[in-house]
Motif scaffolding. Structure first.
Motif, PDB file in Angstrom:
ATOM      1  N   ASP A  93       0.931  -1.227  -0.094  1.00  0.00           N
ATOM      2  CA  ASP A  93      -0.037   0.072   0.194  1.00  0.00           C
ATOM      3  C   ASP A  93       0.940   1.262   0.033  1.00  0.00           C
ATOM      4  O   ASP A  93       1.843   1.338   0.619  1.00  0.00           O
ATOM      5  N   TYR A  94       0.494   2.028  -0.850  1.00  0.00           N
ATOM      6  CA  TYR A  94       1.434   3.332  -0.973  1.00  0.00           C
ATOM      7  C   TYR A  94       0.542   4.606  -1.192  1.00  0.00           C
ATOM      8  O   TYR A  94      -0.593   4.419  -1.446  1.00  0.00           O
ATOM      9  N   ASN A  95       1.038   5.484  -0.418  1.00  0.00           N
ATOM     10  CA  ASN A  95       0.241   6.994  -0.325  1.00  0.00           C
ATOM     11  C   ASN A  95       0.978   7.969  -1.613  1.00  0.00           C
ATOM     12  O   ASN A  95      -0.071   8.471  -1.813  1.00  0.00           O
ATOM     13  N   PHE A  96       2.179   7.995  -1.624  1.00  0.00           N
ATOM     14  CA  PHE A  96       2.833   8.963  -2.406  1.00  0.00           C
ATOM     15  C   PHE A  96       3.484   8.325  -3.559  1.00  0.00           C
ATOM     16  O   PHE A  96       3.994   7.378  -3.478  1.00  0.00           O
ATOM     17  N   LEU A  97       3.261   9.013  -4.667  1.00  0.00           N
ATOM     18  CA  LEU A  97       3.529   8.652  -6.035  1.00  0.00           C
ATOM     19  C   LEU A  97       5.201   8.339  -5.986  1.00  0.00           C
ATOM     20  O   LEU A  97       5.722   7.312  -6.387  1.00  0.00           O
ATOM     21  N   MET A  98       5.838   9.532  -5.411  1.00  0.00           N
ATOM     22  CA  MET A  98       7.390   9.391  -5.436  1.00  0.00           C
ATOM     23  C   MET A  98       8.055   8.088  -4.522  1.00  0.00           C
ATOM     24  O   MET A  98       8.972   7.657  -4.930  1.00  0.00           O
ATOM     25  N   ASP A  99       7.153   7.954  -3.536  1.00  0.00           N
ATOM     26  CA  ASP A  99       7.714   6.761  -2.771  1.00  0.00           C
ATOM     27  C   ASP A  99       7.664   5.430  -3.782  1.00  0.00           C
ATOM     28  O   ASP A  99       8.462   4.432  -3.414  1.00  0.00           O
ATOM     29  N   PHE A 100       6.546   5.218  -4.256  1.00  0.00           N
ATOM     30  CA  PHE A 100       6.369   4.063  -5.073  1.00  0.00           C
ATOM     31  C   PHE A 100       7.684   4.035  -6.040  1.00  0.00           C
ATOM     32  O   PHE A 100       8.055   3.192  -6.446  1.00  0.00           O
ATOM     33  N   ASN A 101       7.785   5.281  -6.650  1.00  0.00           N
ATOM     34  CA  ASN A 101       8.671   5.248  -7.701  1.00  0.00           C
ATOM     35  C   ASN A 101      10.059   5.019  -7.190  1.00  0.00           C
ATOM     36  O   ASN A 101      11.066   4.420  -8.034  1.00  0.00           O
ATOM     37  N   TYR A 102      10.615   5.508  -6.104  1.00  0.00           N
ATOM     38  CA  TYR A 102      11.863   5.185  -5.618  1.00  0.00           C
ATOM     39  C   TYR A 102      12.066   3.674  -5.518  1.00  0.00           C
ATOM     40  O   TYR A 102      12.907   3.039  -5.718  1.00  0.00           O
ATOM     41  N   ASP A 103      10.816   3.019  -4.946  1.00  0.00           N
ATOM     42  CA  ASP A 103      10.840   1.576  -4.861  1.00  0.00           C
ATOM     43  C   ASP A 103      10.968   0.846  -6.153  1.00  0.00           C
ATOM     44  O   ASP A 103      11.715  -0.042  -6.175  1.00  0.00           O
ATOM     45  N   CYS A 104      10.252   1.357  -7.029  1.00  0.00           N
ATOM     46  CA  CYS A 104      10.818   0.658  -8.412  1.00  0.00           C
ATOM     47  C   CYS A 104      12.109   0.842  -9.182  1.00  0.00           C
ATOM     48  O   CYS A 104      12.466  -0.046  -9.393  1.00  0.00           O
ATOM     49  N   PHE A 105      12.601   2.086  -8.489  1.00  0.00           N
ATOM     50  CA  PHE A 105      13.973   2.293  -9.007  1.00  0.00           C
ATOM     51  C   PHE A 105      14.904   1.288  -8.437  1.00  0.00           C
ATOM     52  O   PHE A 105      15.804   0.683  -8.731  1.00  0.00           O
ATOM     53  N   ASP A 106      14.437   1.170  -6.972  1.00  0.00           N
ATOM     54  CA  ASP A 106      15.477   0.050  -6.196  1.00  0.00           C
ATOM     55  C   ASP A 106      15.251  -1.188  -6.710  1.00  0.00           C
ATOM     56  O   ASP A 106      16.226  -2.221  -6.719  1.00  0.00           O
ATOM     57  N   VAL A 107      14.151  -1.699  -6.964  1.00  0.00           N
ATOM     58  CA  VAL A 107      14.078  -3.002  -7.759  1.00  0.00           C
ATOM     59  C   VAL A 107      14.529  -3.251  -8.824  1.00  0.00           C
ATOM     60  O   VAL A 107      15.299  -4.155  -9.276  1.00  0.00           O
ATOM     61  N   ILE A 108      14.719  -2.256  -9.773  1.00  0.00           N
ATOM     62  CA  ILE A 108      15.629  -2.341 -10.969  1.00  0.00           C
ATOM     63  C   ILE A 108      17.001  -2.440 -10.456  1.00  0.00           C
ATOM     64  O   ILE A 108      17.666  -3.140 -11.290  1.00  0.00           O
ATOM     65  N   ARG A 109      17.572  -1.654  -9.736  1.00  0.00           N
ATOM     66  CA  ARG A 109      18.892  -1.711  -9.373  1.00  0.00           C
ATOM     67  C   ARG A 109      19.296  -3.180  -8.910  1.00  0.00           C
ATOM     68  O   ARG A 109      20.139  -3.764  -9.221  1.00  0.00           O
ATOM     69  N   SER A 110      18.288  -3.697  -8.132  1.00  0.00           N
ATOM     70  CA  SER A 110      18.437  -5.084  -7.573  1.00  0.00           C
ATOM     71  C   SER A 110      18.393  -6.354  -8.875  1.00  0.00           C
ATOM     72  O   SER A 110      19.552  -7.043  -8.769  1.00  0.00           O
ATOM     73  N   CYS A 111      17.557  -5.978  -9.824  1.00  0.00           N
ATOM     74  CA  CYS A 111      17.354  -6.933 -10.670  1.00  0.00           C
ATOM     75  C   CYS A 111      18.586  -7.016 -11.747  1.00  0.00           C
ATOM     76  O   CYS A 111      19.223  -8.075 -12.108  1.00  0.00           O
ATOM     77  N   LEU A 112      19.217  -5.862 -11.874  1.00  0.00           N
ATOM     78  CA  LEU A 112      20.432  -5.710 -12.638  1.00  0.00           C
ATOM     79  C   LEU A 112      21.687  -5.704 -11.914  1.00  0.00           C
ATOM     80  O   LEU A 112      22.782  -5.579 -12.789  1.00  0.00           O
ATOM     81  N   GLN A 113      21.492  -5.703 -10.495  1.00  0.00           N
ATOM     82  CA  GLN A 113      22.729  -5.840  -9.806  1.00  0.00           C
ATOM     83  C   GLN A 113      23.514  -4.601 -10.003  1.00  0.00           C
ATOM     84  O   GLN A 113      24.908  -4.710 -10.379  1.00  0.00           O
ATOM     85  N   LEU A 114      22.957  -3.386 -10.064  1.00  0.00           N
ATOM     86  CA  LEU A 114      23.795  -2.038 -10.258  1.00  0.00           C
ATOM     87  C   LEU A 114      23.981  -1.572  -9.021  1.00  0.00           C
ATOM     88  O   LEU A 114      22.946  -1.198  -8.200  1.00  0.00           O
ATOM     89  N   GLU A 115      25.260  -1.034  -9.092  1.00  0.00           N
ATOM     90  CA  GLU A 115      25.537  -0.158  -7.882  1.00  0.00           C
ATOM     91  C   GLU A 115      25.565   1.427  -8.542  1.00  0.00           C
ATOM     92  O   GLU A 115      26.392   1.960  -8.749  1.00  0.00           O
ATOM     93  N   ILE A 116      24.169   1.937  -8.136  1.00  0.00           N
ATOM     94  CA  ILE A 116      24.094   3.440  -8.632  1.00  0.00           C
ATOM     95  C   ILE A 116      23.760   4.135  -7.369  1.00  0.00           C
ATOM     96  O   ILE A 116      22.985   3.984  -6.662  1.00  0.00           O
ATOM     97  N   ASP A 117      24.741   4.917  -6.997  1.00  0.00           N
ATOM     98  CA  ASP A 117      24.622   5.935  -5.975  1.00  0.00           C
ATOM     99  C   ASP A 117      23.955   7.201  -6.491  1.00  0.00           C
ATOM    100  O   ASP A 117      24.386   7.681  -7.707  1.00  0.00           O
ATOM    101  N   PHE A 118      23.130   7.723  -5.622  1.00  0.00           N
ATOM    102  CA  PHE A 118      22.344   8.926  -6.253  1.00  0.00           C
ATOM    103  C   PHE A 118      22.202  10.007  -5.008  1.00  0.00           C
ATOM    104  O   PHE A 118      22.142   9.243  -3.753  1.00  0.00           O
ATOM    105  N   LYS A 119      22.079  11.121  -5.373  1.00  0.00           N
ATOM    106  CA  LYS A 119      21.465  11.999  -4.516  1.00  0.00           C
ATOM    107  C   LYS A 119      20.123  12.718  -4.621  1.00  0.00           C
ATOM    108  O   LYS A 119      19.766  12.407  -5.863  1.00  0.00           O
ATOM    109  N   LYS A 120      19.587  13.579  -3.855  1.00  0.00           N
ATOM    110  CA  LYS A 120      18.063  13.992  -3.932  1.00  0.00           C
ATOM    111  C   LYS A 120      18.273  15.546  -3.885  1.00  0.00           C
ATOM    112  O   LYS A 120      19.011  15.899  -3.025  1.00  0.00           O
TER     113      LYS A 120
END
Length: 206
Positions: free
Chosen positions: A115-142
């Protein structure tokens, strides 16, 4: 080395992830105003009948306040509509015969149950899943403030525009024999069709 400044999309298109695998720092725009018809709340996949839009419904301001700008980070998801169930059903229908769907589905499926309230929270989780699937080490800032002229960055925020037509080299797609190659779909299309080769493909793009 300058950092690449990007918006955070919903399982963004291939052109977005092309930037994320470059040897540069990544900074996500967290302080921008929300705009309609962007990859913030939509992605395109290859369905049995061609290009298919999956759109996350968001809560809109009351009519009396619609002239006011809303920050992207403040945008709430409209929960009354069963969009998660519909999106996951569409993904399974489109890609269950692809070479790598079964390999990744157990990492991606939980996103459509939580269950998600905010769109941005969901999108960050989507990004984390892709990083995991591709085993990518992507450091990022906000970002902590909005930059109208982002001169200190390599500004790629325009990639969030869903109307932007970007051509990329072909790879094999599930329904390609019916409708031909569809360019720059969601990263999920590339992932399910190319699997572990996805990262090599992204790094090969100019």
């Amino acid at each position: 080395m300058q950092e690449i400044l990007l918006h955070l999309p919903y399982f963004g298109p291939v052109s977005h992830f092309r930037e994320l695998v470059k040897p540069a720092g990544i900074c996500f725009e967290n302080e921008d105003n929300y705009q309609k018809q962007t990859y913030r709340n939509r992605m395109y996949i290859y369905g049995a009948n061609g290009k298919l839009l999956l759109n996350i419904p968001v809560k809109h301001l009351p009519k009396s306040k619609q002239r006011q700008h809303q920050k992207y980070r403040d945008i709430k998801i409209e929960k009354d509509l069963k969009w998660q169930k519909q999106h996951w059903k569409s993904l399974k229908s489109a890609y269950q015969t692809s070479p790598f769907f079964e390999f990744y589905e157990y990492e991606i499926a939980p996103l459509y149950l939580k269950d998600y309230n905010f769109l941005m929270d969901f999108n960050y989780d989507c990004f984390d899943v892709i990083r995991s699937c591709l085993q990518l080490e992507i450091d990022f800032k906000k970002t902590e403030e909005y930059f109208n002229d982002a001169n200190d960055f390599i500004d790629k925020r325009d990639l969030i525009n869903a109307k932007k037509n970007i051509e990329i080299p072909e790879y094999v797609q599930v329904f390609q024999d019916k409708f031909g190659f569809l360019s720059n779909l969601s990263i999920l299309d590339l992932l399910f069709n190319e699997g572990p080769n996805t990262t090599n493909y992204l790094k090969s793009l100019k």
